[in-house]
Design a protein around this motif. Structure first.
Motif, PDB file in Angstrom:
ATOM      1  N   SER A 150       0.861  -1.183   0.000  1.00  0.00           N
ATOM      2  CA  SER A 150       0.000   0.000   0.000  1.00  0.00           C
ATOM      3  C   SER A 150       0.895   1.230   0.000  1.00  0.00           C
ATOM      4  CB  SER A 150      -0.902   0.005   1.239  1.00  0.00           C
ATOM      5  OG  SER A 150      -0.128   0.226   2.407  1.00  0.00           O
ATOM      6  N   ASN A 151       0.341   2.350  -0.364  1.00  0.00           N
ATOM      7  CA  ASN A 151       1.133   3.592  -0.389  1.00  0.00           C
ATOM      8  C   ASN A 151       1.724   3.879   0.984  1.00  0.00           C
ATOM      9  OD1 ASN A 151       0.585   3.983  -3.079  1.00  0.00           O
ATOM     10  ND2 ASN A 151      -1.107   5.392  -2.708  1.00  0.00           N
ATOM     11  N   SER A 152       0.946   3.643   2.037  1.00  0.00           N
ATOM     12  CA  SER A 152       1.458   3.947   3.377  1.00  0.00           C
ATOM     13  C   SER A 152       2.570   2.976   3.777  1.00  0.00           C
ATOM     14  CB  SER A 152       0.342   3.943   4.414  1.00  0.00           C
ATOM     15  OG  SER A 152      -0.226   2.653   4.538  1.00  0.00           O
ATOM     16  N   GLN A 153       2.440   1.703   3.420  1.00  0.00           N
ATOM     17  CA  GLN A 153       3.500   0.742   3.712  1.00  0.00           C
ATOM     18  C   GLN A 153       4.780   1.129   2.971  1.00  0.00           C
ATOM     19  OE1 GLN A 153       1.403  -2.777   2.410  1.00  0.00           O
ATOM     20  NE2 GLN A 153       1.484  -3.634   4.484  1.00  0.00           N
ATOM     21  N   TYR A 154       4.639   1.485   1.712  1.00  0.00           N
ATOM     22  CA  TYR A 154       5.795   1.880   0.914  1.00  0.00           C
ATOM     23  C   TYR A 154       6.482   3.099   1.522  1.00  0.00           C
ATOM     24  CZ  TYR A 154       8.775   3.350  -2.879  1.00  0.00           C
ATOM     25  OH  TYR A 154       9.882   3.720  -3.600  1.00  0.00           O
ATOM     26  N   GLU A 155       5.698   4.090   1.904  1.00  0.00           N
ATOM     27  CA  GLU A 155       6.273   5.312   2.474  1.00  0.00           C
ATOM     28  C   GLU A 155       6.993   5.009   3.783  1.00  0.00           C
ATOM     29  OE1 GLU A 155       3.351   8.445   2.647  1.00  0.00           O
ATOM     30  OE2 GLU A 155       2.852   8.164   0.535  1.00  0.00           O
ATOM     31  N   LYS A 156       6.403   4.152   4.625  1.00  0.00           N
ATOM     32  CA  LYS A 156       7.061   3.775   5.880  1.00  0.00           C
ATOM     33  C   LYS A 156       8.368   3.044   5.603  1.00  0.00           C
ATOM     34  CE  LYS A 156       2.851   3.409   8.613  1.00  0.00           C
ATOM     35  NZ  LYS A 156       1.929   2.479   9.282  1.00  0.00           N
ATOM     36  N   LEU A 157       8.349   2.132   4.651  1.00  0.00           N
ATOM     37  CA  LEU A 157       9.562   1.401   4.284  1.00  0.00           C
ATOM     38  C   LEU A 157      10.615   2.366   3.769  1.00  0.00           C
ATOM     39  CD1 LEU A 157      11.199  -1.173   3.699  1.00  0.00           C
ATOM     40  CD2 LEU A 157       9.982  -1.314   1.505  1.00  0.00           C
ATOM     41  N   GLN A 158      10.227   3.255   2.880  1.00  0.00           N
ATOM     42  CA  GLN A 158      11.176   4.212   2.305  1.00  0.00           C
ATOM     43  C   GLN A 158      11.749   5.126   3.382  1.00  0.00           C
ATOM     44  OE1 GLN A 158      12.243   4.189  -0.987  1.00  0.00           O
ATOM     45  NE2 GLN A 158      13.797   5.497  -0.070  1.00  0.00           N
ATOM     46  N   ASP A 161      15.617   5.344   4.335  1.00  0.00           N
ATOM     47  CA  ASP A 161      16.294   6.639   4.212  1.00  0.00           C
ATOM     48  C   ASP A 161      16.946   7.038   5.537  1.00  0.00           C
ATOM     49  OD1 ASP A 161      15.550   6.870   1.563  1.00  0.00           O
ATOM     50  OD2 ASP A 161      13.908   8.285   1.962  1.00  0.00           O
ATOM     51  N   SER A 162      16.199   6.908   6.631  1.00  0.00           N
ATOM     52  CA  SER A 162      16.735   7.348   7.925  1.00  0.00           C
ATOM     53  C   SER A 162      17.860   6.448   8.414  1.00  0.00           C
ATOM     54  CB  SER A 162      15.623   7.443   8.973  1.00  0.00           C
ATOM     55  OG  SER A 162      15.085   6.173   9.236  1.00  0.00           O
ATOM     56  N   ASN A 163      17.896   5.204   7.946  1.00  0.00           N
ATOM     57  CA  ASN A 163      18.955   4.275   8.345  1.00  0.00           C
ATOM     58  C   ASN A 163      20.023   4.098   7.260  1.00  0.00           C
ATOM     59  OD1 ASN A 163      18.198   2.999  11.083  1.00  0.00           O
ATOM     60  ND2 ASN A 163      16.283   3.132   9.948  1.00  0.00           N
ATOM     61  N   LYS A 164      19.893   4.878   6.198  1.00  0.00           N
ATOM     62  CA  LYS A 164      20.859   4.857   5.082  1.00  0.00           C
ATOM     63  C   LYS A 164      21.104   3.439   4.581  1.00  0.00           C
ATOM     64  CE  LYS A 164      23.204   9.132   6.259  1.00  0.00           C
ATOM     65  NZ  LYS A 164      22.564   9.650   7.398  1.00  0.00           N
ATOM     66  N   ILE A 165      20.006   2.764   4.248  1.00  0.00           N
ATOM     67  CA  ILE A 165      20.071   1.396   3.744  1.00  0.00           C
ATOM     68  C   ILE A 165      19.162   1.285   2.523  1.00  0.00           C
ATOM     69  CG2 ILE A 165      18.261   0.623   5.340  1.00  0.00           C
ATOM     70  CD1 ILE A 165      19.692  -2.077   5.478  1.00  0.00           C
ATOM     71  N   ALA A 166      19.611   0.547   1.532  1.00  0.00           N
ATOM     72  CA  ALA A 166      18.789   0.348   0.330  1.00  0.00           C
ATOM     73  C   ALA A 166      17.601  -0.545   0.676  1.00  0.00           C
ATOM     74  CB  ALA A 166      19.627  -0.294  -0.771  1.00  0.00           C
ATOM     75  N   ARG A 167      16.495  -0.316   0.036  1.00  0.00           N
ATOM     76  CA  ARG A 167      15.298  -1.142   0.289  1.00  0.00           C
ATOM     77  C   ARG A 167      15.590  -2.617   0.076  1.00  0.00           C
ATOM     78  NH1 ARG A 167      12.864   2.932  -2.905  1.00  0.00           N
ATOM     79  NH2 ARG A 167      12.894   1.444  -4.583  1.00  0.00           N
ATOM     80  N   ALA A 168      16.244  -2.945  -1.033  1.00  0.00           N
ATOM     81  CA  ALA A 168      16.523  -4.357  -1.327  1.00  0.00           C
ATOM     82  C   ALA A 168      17.413  -4.976  -0.257  1.00  0.00           C
ATOM     83  CB  ALA A 168      17.170  -4.488  -2.701  1.00  0.00           C
ATOM     84  N   THR A 169      18.403  -4.231   0.198  1.00  0.00           N
ATOM     85  CA  THR A 169      19.297  -4.728   1.242  1.00  0.00           C
ATOM     86  C   THR A 169      18.517  -4.990   2.522  1.00  0.00           C
ATOM     87  OG1 THR A 169      21.147  -3.520   0.291  1.00  0.00           O
ATOM     88  CG2 THR A 169      21.368  -4.206   2.592  1.00  0.00           C
ATOM     89  N   PHE A 170      17.651  -4.070   2.888  1.00  0.00           N
ATOM     90  CA  PHE A 170      16.830  -4.229   4.087  1.00  0.00           C
ATOM     91  C   PHE A 170      15.927  -5.450   3.975  1.00  0.00           C
ATOM     92  CE2 PHE A 170      12.694  -3.459   6.103  1.00  0.00           C
ATOM     93  CZ  PHE A 170      13.088  -3.485   7.433  1.00  0.00           C
ATOM     94  N   ILE A 171      15.246  -5.587   2.856  1.00  0.00           N
ATOM     95  CA  ILE A 171      14.318  -6.705   2.671  1.00  0.00           C
ATOM     96  C   ILE A 171      15.067  -8.031   2.702  1.00  0.00           C
ATOM     97  CG2 ILE A 171      12.740  -7.786   1.026  1.00  0.00           C
ATOM     98  CD1 ILE A 171      11.948  -4.833   0.240  1.00  0.00           C
ATOM     99  N   LYS A 172      16.194  -8.118   2.004  1.00  0.00           N
ATOM    100  CA  LYS A 172      16.972  -9.371   1.998  1.00  0.00           C
ATOM    101  C   LYS A 172      17.483  -9.693   3.407  1.00  0.00           C
ATOM    102  CE  LYS A 172      19.328  -8.208  -1.881  1.00  0.00           C
ATOM    103  NZ  LYS A 172      20.381  -8.337  -2.898  1.00  0.00           N
ATOM    104  N   SER A 173      17.869  -8.691   4.145  1.00  0.00           N
ATOM    105  CA  SER A 173      18.351  -8.896   5.508  1.00  0.00           C
ATOM    106  C   SER A 173      17.245  -9.453   6.403  1.00  0.00           C
ATOM    107  CB  SER A 173      18.873  -7.573   6.079  1.00  0.00           C
ATOM    108  OG  SER A 173      19.145  -7.680   7.438  1.00  0.00           O
TER     109      SER A 173
END
Length: 58
Positions: free
Chosen positions: A27-35, A39-51
């Motif tokens: 959802s848009n809100s889930q995406y925004e929270k993930l982003q 951003d605040s943790n300076k990590i790529a989305r893919a890196t975070f998800i794979k981790s």
């Protein structure tokens, strides 16, 4: 063929033979929270998800 082109071709072949791609819909809100988290943790989305997946399945 330049070294760059050779490496690009090799990487493409390697990815085709050794990796798979998944697509998720958020959802848009889930995406925004993930982003915002990434951003605040300076990590790529893919890196975070794979981790996070690795934390669960390994």
């Amino acid at each position: 063929m330049s070294n760059y082109e050779y490496n690009k071709k090799y990487a493409k072949e390697w990815n085709e033979n050794n990796t798979k791609t998944i697509t998720i819909r958020l959802s848009n809100s889930q995406y925004e929270k993930l982003q915002n988290y990434c951003d605040s943790n300076k990590i790529a989305r893919a890196t975070f998800i794979k981790s996070r997946i690795a934390d669960i399945i390994e």
